[in-house]
Motif scaffolding. Structure first.
Motif, PDB file in Angstrom:
ATOM      1  N   ILE A  12       0.854  -1.196   0.000  1.00 46.24           N
ATOM      2  CA  ILE A  12       0.000   0.000   0.000  1.00 46.24           C
ATOM      3  C   ILE A  12       0.884   1.239   0.000  1.00 46.24           C
ATOM      4  O   ILE A  12       1.569   1.533   0.977  1.00 46.24           O
ATOM      5  N   GLU A  13       0.888   1.967  -1.106  1.00 46.03           N
ATOM      6  CA  GLU A  13       1.598   3.238  -1.174  1.00 46.03           C
ATOM      7  C   GLU A  13       0.746   4.295  -0.485  1.00 46.03           C
ATOM      8  O   GLU A  13      -0.444   4.425  -0.781  1.00 46.03           O
ATOM      9  N   THR A  14       1.350   5.058   0.433  1.00 48.08           N
ATOM     10  CA  THR A  14       0.565   5.987   1.240  1.00 48.08           C
ATOM     11  C   THR A  14       0.914   7.456   1.023  1.00 48.08           C
ATOM     12  O   THR A  14       0.199   8.330   1.512  1.00 48.08           O
ATOM     13  N   SER A  15       2.014   7.736   0.322  1.00 50.87           N
ATOM     14  CA  SER A  15       2.346   9.127  -0.019  1.00 50.87           C
ATOM     15  C   SER A  15       3.511   9.135  -0.990  1.00 50.87           C
ATOM     16  O   SER A  15       4.228   8.147  -1.137  1.00 50.87           O
ATOM     17  N   GLU A  16       3.678  10.271  -1.641  1.00 52.52           N
ATOM     18  CA  GLU A  16       4.881  10.572  -2.393  1.00 52.52           C
ATOM     19  C   GLU A  16       5.628  11.651  -1.623  1.00 52.52           C
ATOM     20  O   GLU A  16       5.008  12.531  -1.021  1.00 52.52           O
ATOM     21  N   PHE A  17       6.962  11.597  -1.636  1.00 56.76           N
ATOM     22  CA  PHE A  17       7.737  12.643  -0.981  1.00 56.76           C
ATOM     23  C   PHE A  17       9.155  12.629  -1.515  1.00 56.76           C
ATOM     24  O   PHE A  17       9.499  11.802  -2.378  1.00 56.76           O
ATOM     25  N   GLY A  18       9.983  13.538  -1.024  1.00 59.22           N
ATOM     26  CA  GLY A  18      11.356  13.604  -1.489  1.00 59.22           C
ATOM     27  C   GLY A  18      12.302  14.017  -0.374  1.00 59.22           C
ATOM     28  O   GLY A  18      11.953  14.855   0.470  1.00 59.22           O
ATOM     29  N   LEU A  19      13.485  13.423  -0.362  1.00 61.05           N
ATOM     30  CA  LEU A  19      14.539  13.805   0.568  1.00 61.05           C
ATOM     31  C   LEU A  19      15.819  14.070  -0.218  1.00 61.05           C
ATOM     32  O   LEU A  19      15.988  13.586  -1.345  1.00 61.05           O
ATOM     33  N   ASP A  20      16.715  14.817   0.387  1.00 62.87           N
ATOM     34  CA  ASP A  20      17.955  15.193  -0.281  1.00 62.87           C
ATOM     35  C   ASP A  20      18.729  13.946  -0.728  1.00 62.87           C
ATOM     36  O   ASP A  20      18.973  13.028   0.064  1.00 62.87           O
ATOM     37  N   GLY A  21      19.113  13.927  -2.002  1.00 63.89           N
ATOM     38  CA  GLY A  21      19.793  12.765  -2.544  1.00 63.89           C
ATOM     39  C   GLY A  21      21.127  12.492  -1.886  1.00 63.89           C
ATOM     40  O   GLY A  21      21.504  11.337  -1.657  1.00 63.89           O
ATOM     41  N   GLY A  22      21.858  13.552  -1.545  1.00 52.96           N
ATOM     42  CA  GLY A  22      23.132  13.365  -0.860  1.00 52.96           C
ATOM     43  C   GLY A  22      22.949  12.722   0.496  1.00 52.96           C
ATOM     44  O   GLY A  22      23.723  11.840   0.891  1.00 52.96           O
ATOM     45  N   ALA A  23      21.914  13.140   1.217  1.00 55.09           N
ATOM     46  CA  ALA A  23      21.634  12.544   2.521  1.00 55.09           C
ATOM     47  C   ALA A  23      21.206  11.089   2.383  1.00 55.09           C
ATOM     48  O   ALA A  23      21.549  10.246   3.213  1.00 55.09           O
ATOM     49  N   MET A  24      20.479  10.788   1.319  1.00 60.21           N
ATOM     50  CA  MET A  24      19.985   9.428   1.127  1.00 60.21           C
ATOM     51  C   MET A  24      21.077   8.453   0.700  1.00 60.21           C
ATOM     52  O   MET A  24      20.931   7.243   0.857  1.00 60.21           O
ATOM     53  N   PHE A  25      22.184   8.962   0.141  1.00 65.01           N
ATOM     54  CA  PHE A  25      23.228   8.067  -0.354  1.00 65.01           C
ATOM     55  C   PHE A  25      24.594   8.294   0.281  1.00 65.01           C
ATOM     56  O   PHE A  25      25.584   7.693  -0.138  1.00 65.01           O
ATOM     57  N   GLY A  26      24.667   9.143   1.286  1.00 62.49           N
ATOM     58  CA  GLY A  26      25.887   9.269   2.078  1.00 62.49           C
ATOM     59  C   GLY A  26      27.128   9.569   1.249  1.00 62.49           C
ATOM     60  O   GLY A  26      27.192  10.570   0.537  1.00 62.49           O
ATOM     61  N   ILE A  27      28.125   8.685   1.312  1.00 61.74           N
ATOM     62  CA  ILE A  27      29.413   8.935   0.669  1.00 61.74           C
ATOM     63  C   ILE A  27      29.405   8.632  -0.829  1.00 61.74           C
ATOM     64  O   ILE A  27      30.395   8.904  -1.515  1.00 61.74           O
ATOM     65  N   ILE A  28      28.319   8.098  -1.349  1.00 67.47           N
ATOM     66  CA  ILE A  28      28.273   7.755  -2.775  1.00 67.47           C
ATOM     67  C   ILE A  28      28.189   9.042  -3.597  1.00 67.47           C
ATOM     68  O   ILE A  28      27.298   9.875  -3.372  1.00 67.47           O
ATOM     69  N   PRO A  29      29.073   9.260  -4.557  1.00 67.71           N
ATOM     70  CA  PRO A  29      29.056  10.504  -5.345  1.00 67.71           C
ATOM     71  C   PRO A  29      27.774  10.650  -6.172  1.00 67.71           C
ATOM     72  O   PRO A  29      27.223   9.658  -6.669  1.00 67.71           O
ATOM     73  N   LYS A  30      27.341  11.887  -6.304  1.00 70.72           N
ATOM     74  CA  LYS A  30      26.111  12.150  -7.039  1.00 70.72           C
ATOM     75  C   LYS A  30      26.132  11.602  -8.468  1.00 70.72           C
ATOM     76  O   LYS A  30      25.107  11.090  -8.937  1.00 70.72           O
ATOM     77  N   PRO A  31      27.247  11.689  -9.220  1.00 75.33           N
ATOM     78  CA  PRO A  31      27.233  11.131 -10.577  1.00 75.33           C
ATOM     79  C   PRO A  31      26.882   9.644 -10.619  1.00 75.33           C
ATOM     80  O   PRO A  31      26.434   9.153 -11.653  1.00 75.33           O
ATOM     81  N   LEU A  32      27.069   8.939  -9.493  1.00 72.80           N
ATOM     82  CA  LEU A  32      26.697   7.526  -9.449  1.00 72.80           C
ATOM     83  C   LEU A  32      25.239   7.342  -9.043  1.00 72.80           C
ATOM     84  O   LEU A  32      24.481   6.637  -9.715  1.00 72.80           O
ATOM     85  N   TRP A  33      24.821   7.979  -7.921  1.00 72.85           N
ATOM     86  CA  TRP A  33      23.459   7.713  -7.466  1.00 72.85           C
ATOM     87  C   TRP A  33      22.392   8.347  -8.350  1.00 72.85           C
ATOM     88  O   TRP A  33      21.276   7.822  -8.458  1.00 72.85           O
ATOM     89  N   GLU A  34      22.714   9.444  -9.029  1.00 70.38           N
ATOM     90  CA  GLU A  34      21.685  10.073  -9.857  1.00 70.38           C
ATOM     91  C   GLU A  34      21.379   9.256 -11.120  1.00 70.38           C
ATOM     92  O   GLU A  34      20.355   9.469 -11.762  1.00 70.38           O
ATOM     93  N   LYS A  35      22.257   8.301 -11.456  1.00 75.02           N
ATOM     94  CA  LYS A  35      21.931   7.387 -12.546  1.00 75.02           C
ATOM     95  C   LYS A  35      20.800   6.443 -12.142  1.00 75.02           C
ATOM     96  O   LYS A  35      20.053   5.956 -12.984  1.00 75.02           O
ATOM     97  N   LYS A  36      20.701   6.188 -10.848  1.00 72.95           N
ATOM     98  CA  LYS A  36      19.653   5.315 -10.320  1.00 72.95           C
ATOM     99  C   LYS A  36      18.351   6.084 -10.075  1.00 72.95           C
ATOM    100  O   LYS A  36      17.269   5.633 -10.445  1.00 72.95           O
TER     101      LYS A  36
END
Length: 283
Positions: A12-36
């Motif tokens: 059951i999906e109950t909402s849509e929302f967004g959190l900072d991508g850097g916070a969500m992926f820690g030390i992983i560089p943005k050029p890597l996580w933003e591909k996902k």
């Protein structure tokens, strides 16, 4: 719909929302996580809150309740919270179930995006969303929620559990003994102290509720963890121990925050774990 043992399993999906991508992926560089998961103009990645509904002959059990609806316009804007497309009421309604029928709510941990739907505003006051339910909460995490550190305090909101405590609706989970028939669980401590992960198994199929140790399919690789974690080294260690077992036993991981993938199994290439087969729980 997935059936495991005595339980019908529903997503059951109950909402849509967004959190900072850097916070969500820690030390992983943005050029890597933003591909996902590409970010928006404010660097937020799109996510959902996704609850697991377990239905047996005598129980209707919810695992986590999402962001809920108690938000101010300011905070809805900050976290990009939207409930017009997905919300708990319509999710349950699509299955012909009312909030009064929920017998138990398992709270994996007390961060606002996991238990915000525990309560709601009604006639100018906060009341339980599920008036006939027992709310199961891990003791260690409830203790932390009541006395958070400066790092944690923004993640916990007293309005998500105070009225439940006042009404005697909270059941404390202390230790690792099963508390509901047919549901095992483990506790992890890297993301937050005492995070509870329900495990539903019938000996053939096993469903693991990822909560925030594996919040999305993009977070499967061992070092892909959040900056929100209170002990990131421990999170890495916990994943390094869990993922090989999940792979060997072909567990299904339920992704609480993945915008597109409800659940899935694992594959391994070298030391790298990733999503193998997407599993549709319901929909």
């Amino acid at each position: 719909m997935l059936k495991i043992g005595q339980f019908e399993c529903h997503s059951i999906e109950t909402s849509e929302f967004g959190l900072d991508g850097g916070a969500m992926f820690g030390i992983i560089p943005k050029p890597l996580w933003e591909k996902k998961i590409p970010a928006d103009s404010q660097n937020r990645i799109p996510m959902v809150t996704r609850s697991l509904l377990l239905i047996s002959d005598n129980k209707k059990i919810l695992v986590d309740t999402g962001n809920g609806t108690k938000w101010s316009e300011k905070l809805k804007h900050i976290y990009n919270i939207k409930t017009d497309r997905y919300n708990m009421e319509s999710g349950l309604g699509n299955l012909g179930i009312s909030s009064n029928e929920i017998t138990d709510v398992i709270c994996t941990h007390l961060h606002f995006d996991h238990v915000g739907g525990n309560t709601k505003w009604e006639d100018g006051k906060i009341v339980p969303t599920f008036p006939n339910a027992k709310y199961w909460m891990p003791k260690e995490n409830l203790d932390l929620a009541k006395h958070p550190s400066q790092k944690d305090q923004g993640s916990f909101m007293e309005q998500d559990w105070k009225v439940l405590e006042e009404n005697g609706m909270i059941q404390i989970v202390d230790g690792t003994s099963p508390f509901l028939e047919g549901i095992d669980f483990i506790l992890t401590h890297g993301h937050t102290k005492g995070m509870l992960h329900p495990i539903i198994s019938d000996g053939t199929q096993t469903l693991f509720y990822g909560a925030d140790i594996i919040p999305s399919s993009a977070h499967i690789p061992i070092p892909w963890i959040m900056a929100y974690d209170i002990d990131p080294v421990l999170t890495v260690d916990e994943k390094a121990k869990l993922l090989p077992k999940m792979l060997d036993e072909n567990w299904i991981i339920f992704f609480e925050h993945d915008q597109k993938v409800q659940a899935g199994t694992l594959k391994q290439e070298g030391k790298h774990f990733s999503l193998d087969k997407e599993i549709v729980i319901s929909g």
